[in-house]
Enzyme design. Sequence first.
Site, short mmCIF file in Angstrom:
data_model
loop_
_atom_site.label_atom_id
_atom_site.label_comp_id
_atom_site.label_asym_id
_atom_site.label_seq_id
_atom_site.Cartn_x
_atom_site.Cartn_y
_atom_site.Cartn_z
N HIS A 179 0.82 -1.21 0.00
CA HIS A 179 0.00 0.00 0.00
C HIS A 179 0.86 1.26 0.00
O HIS A 179 0.34 2.38 0.06
CB HIS A 179 -0.90 -0.03 1.25
CG HIS A 179 -2.11 0.81 1.16
ND1 HIS A 179 -2.51 1.63 2.18
CD2 HIS A 179 -3.05 0.97 0.19
CE1 HIS A 179 -3.62 2.25 1.85
NE2 HIS A 179 -3.98 1.87 0.65
N ASP A 186 16.13 11.81 -8.22
CA ASP A 186 17.58 12.04 -8.12
C ASP A 186 18.11 11.82 -6.71
O ASP A 186 19.19 12.33 -6.37
CB ASP A 186 17.94 13.47 -8.58
CG ASP A 186 17.88 13.62 -10.10
OD1 ASP A 186 17.70 12.60 -10.79
OD2 ASP A 186 18.03 14.75 -10.59
N HIS A 426 -9.55 10.63 2.14
CA HIS A 426 -8.53 9.61 1.90
C HIS A 426 -7.26 9.91 2.70
O HIS A 426 -6.31 9.12 2.68
CB HIS A 426 -8.21 9.53 0.40
CG HIS A 426 -7.55 8.26 -0.02
ND1 HIS A 426 -6.20 8.19 -0.30
CD2 HIS A 426 -8.03 7.01 -0.20
CE1 HIS A 426 -5.89 6.95 -0.65
NE2 HIS A 426 -6.98 6.21 -0.59
N LYS A 428 -4.59 10.12 5.62
CA LYS A 428 -4.22 9.27 6.75
C LYS A 428 -3.16 10.02 7.55
O LYS A 428 -2.01 10.14 7.11
CB LYS A 428 -3.68 7.93 6.26
CG LYS A 428 -4.64 7.17 5.32
CD LYS A 428 -3.85 6.56 4.19
CE LYS A 428 -4.68 5.72 3.27
NZ LYS A 428 -5.76 6.41 2.60
N ASP A 433 0.02 16.40 20.28
CA ASP A 433 0.45 17.54 21.10
C ASP A 433 0.73 18.80 20.29
O ASP A 433 1.55 19.63 20.70
CB ASP A 433 1.71 17.18 21.89
CG ASP A 433 1.45 16.14 22.97
OD1 ASP A 433 0.28 15.98 23.36
OD2 ASP A 433 2.41 15.49 23.41
#
Length: 526
Positions: A179, A186, A426, A428, A433
């Site tokens: 996933h 470079d 989508h 994630k 803190d």
Amino acid sequence: MGRKSRFFLVGVGALLMSALLFVLLGCTTLPPHPGGPAVAALPAGEGTRLDEVVQPALDAHPGQSGFHLVSDGVAAFALRGLSGRAAERSLDLQYYIWHDDMTGRLLALELIEAADRGVRVRLLLDDMDARAKNFAIAALAAHPNIDVRLFNPFASRQGLFGKGMEAITSFSRINHRMHNKSWIVDNRFAIAGGRNIGDEYFSASDHVNFNDLDLAFVGPAVEELSGSFDRYWNSDQVYPIESLSPAAVSTEALEALSAAARAYAAEAVQTPYILAMQGHDAVAAARAMALPMHWTTSWQVLSDAPDKARFKDSPMQGSAVLAGLTRAVDAAASDVTLISPYFVPGKAGTAQLTGLVAEGRQVRILTNSLAANDVAAVHGGYAGYRKALLAGGVQLWELKPERTADDADDGGEGISLFGSSGASLHSKAVLIDDSRAFVGSFNLDPRSVSLNCEQGILVDEPVIAAELAALFETMTTPTAAWRVSLDEDALRWNGDNGTYQREPEASLGRRFQARLARWLPVEPLL
């Protein structure tokens, strides 16, 4: 012969043929792994355009890596395309999905043109999606400067029936996917996060466009990501495409693909999306390679091992991403914010999150609502934990759907029990803190924990954290999301258009599918 007898014989014949095909396809196996010497990323050097842009910044920030949060889809596309166009030494790309659409074709052309300039291109794709584009991908591999490898490939290279039968007969192997998403230029500049390659990830779709996140970065973190790429590239789980489809890797196929890609690109420059890019500030910054970077020595590239599946009974040992995030979350002093489109915490995760609240820390979560989520099974797996989370003091929001006219025409029923990603959320990400931020491919669900290989970047940098916090606040306004609450053990969804007493804007069909998923023993697969 009567109709019933004829139908009976036809049915028996079909069953026998299916059984024979099942046996034959069940015996389909991958060819022997070709092996060969390990191949490593080309080291950063001097003299390329990226060397000249990046090295002075590194000299001014010794020992540090610079990071830039990419939340805008147009900017995410421009950064990939323009950095690929600037490549003079190498392109190392690792993706779960590469769509055959406008942005996918245009970026594929950048690979061909980079290879034509003498750039070494390594393309590593998960075969769950790549198999459907086998011949086009194999054509790329015919270029002397392009190598294509596939993670955990199917032995059968075409046909839905063959794919389905192999998934049945080899389910324990096929169920493990790669996933990861990374774009490395470079060995100087990298982009990693949640975006696959496709229109919906770059705000270019006429249908649903995903709210997604990447980190663009320079410095030692790029070399660390290159090391992760090499570990996959040289893994036994990865096969060169020419060992799977040798006949498809041909000069003729490459010439046809290149001609078609260039013709398509000539037409695409007149599309509204490409024309609108010309006035986009982020595109101008990308063209000049002048992204504002935020510098720190405190960062981690979290990357699961390619053979993660062998640790199926020990998720914490098998998933470097889970282990790193768990340590970071447990160390939170005051608050933890989680953004996950597919969120199935399980009993252990629920206990951990409510435990943080009991210890005096704030926990906030944003995920997809049922109306915004096309994978009913995942929503069904998540729904059973809502009351326990809320009762334990966790704050919970569900993102509202972003429907187009086409969605309205079909009644908004574009959902399947085990469908592919199609929700508006989508991203994630994790915020800790207001000072630490994680952006990656890792969903907070059992599949990301135990079944899929995942990666992400954990950065201690207050500006990046503040930008992520601002995005969370925007996505959880009453117009964008429903705040879920408990009212005497009953769930309530609160938004700008009032309070709902059941899944808002979700049809009976959607609610039934989600409930069915809760009844089925599928949670470990979600």
